[in-house]
Design a protein around this motif. Structure first.
Motif, mmCIF file in Angstrom:
data_model
loop_
_atom_site.group_PDB
_atom_site.id
_atom_site.type_symbol
_atom_site.label_atom_id
_atom_site.label_comp_id
_atom_site.label_asym_id
_atom_site.label_seq_id
_atom_site.Cartn_x
_atom_site.Cartn_y
_atom_site.Cartn_z
ATOM 1 N N PHE A 155 0.821 -1.215 0.000
ATOM 2 C CA PHE A 155 0.000 0.000 0.000
ATOM 3 C C PHE A 155 0.854 1.264 0.000
ATOM 4 O O PHE A 155 0.391 2.308 -0.421
ATOM 5 C CB PHE A 155 -0.967 -0.006 1.183
ATOM 6 N N VAL A 214 -10.720 0.868 -0.709
ATOM 7 C CA VAL A 214 -10.284 -0.431 -1.237
ATOM 8 C C VAL A 214 -11.168 -1.544 -0.674
ATOM 9 O O VAL A 214 -11.149 -1.807 0.530
ATOM 10 C CB VAL A 214 -8.802 -0.700 -0.875
ATOM 11 N N VAL A 250 -6.967 -2.145 6.427
ATOM 12 C CA VAL A 250 -7.262 -1.582 5.109
ATOM 13 C C VAL A 250 -8.507 -0.707 5.189
ATOM 14 O O VAL A 250 -8.519 0.402 4.651
ATOM 15 C CB VAL A 250 -7.413 -2.690 4.044
ATOM 16 N N ALA A 284 -0.795 1.654 -5.941
ATOM 17 C CA ALA A 284 -2.241 1.790 -5.760
ATOM 18 C C ALA A 284 -2.860 0.399 -5.857
ATOM 19 O O ALA A 284 -2.533 -0.377 -6.754
ATOM 20 C CB ALA A 284 -2.823 2.710 -6.820
ATOM 21 N N ASN A 286 -7.322 2.553 6.920
ATOM 22 C CA ASN A 286 -6.286 3.345 6.250
ATOM 23 C C ASN A 286 -6.511 3.560 4.752
ATOM 24 O O ASN A 286 -5.949 4.494 4.183
ATOM 25 C CB ASN A 286 -4.919 2.709 6.474
ATOM 26 N N HIS A 287 -7.290 2.697 4.138
ATOM 27 C CA HIS A 287 -7.571 2.782 2.695
ATOM 28 C C HIS A 287 -9.044 2.427 2.469
ATOM 29 O O HIS A 287 -9.353 1.391 1.849
ATOM 30 C CB HIS A 287 -6.647 1.851 1.906
#
Length: 133
Positions: free
Chosen positions: A58, A92, A85, A62, A88-89
């Motif tokens: 990550f 996704v 995930v 991307a 933090n993302h």
């Protein structure tokens, strides 16, 4: 005197970039089979054998979707990785897999597939998850 004609052509449309799928699986044979299949479906596939290596991706690339096993060596299992995930993302999607039903029940966030899985079913889940974005 005749002047040569110059024909301007529109640039050819570029093919869409393939979606990037991160496969996190500690079993080398299962990971290899899954990576090969997803590449044949047109995805750009990254691979990791544990959560630490997955998280490192990550920071470098991307990622459009992560497909992770639950049980794996290291300080973090697949459920904890999925939560990392999500925190933090959040854009996704995460698809979680396990051969142990109680582990899948721990993952209340959604996308799951039981092991042993059918690769076409995994592909359909990935397509659906990426289509929702």
């Amino acid at each position: 005197m005749t002047h040569p004609q110059i024909m301007l052509m529109a640039p050819a449309p570029q093919a869409p970039k393939p979606a990037v799928v991160l496969v996190v699986e500690d079993d080398d044979m299962v990971r290899l089979m899954t990576v090969d299949f997803l590449e044949s479906c047109g995805y750009l596939v990254l691979e990791a054998e544990n959560a630490d290596r997955a998280m490192a991706w990550f920071g470098r690339q991307a990622v459009d979707l992560m497909f992770t096993d639950v049980q794996m060596p290291g300080a973090m299992d697949g459920i904890a990785l999925a939560e990392w995930v999500r925190t933090n993302h959040p854009a996704v999607p995460v698809l979680v897999t396990s051969g142990v039903a109680s582990e899948l029940a721990r993952y209340a966030a959604g996308l799951m597939v039981a092991k042993p899985y059918d690769l076409d079913a995994v592909h359909a889940r990935i397509q659906a998850a990426l289509g929702q974005r």
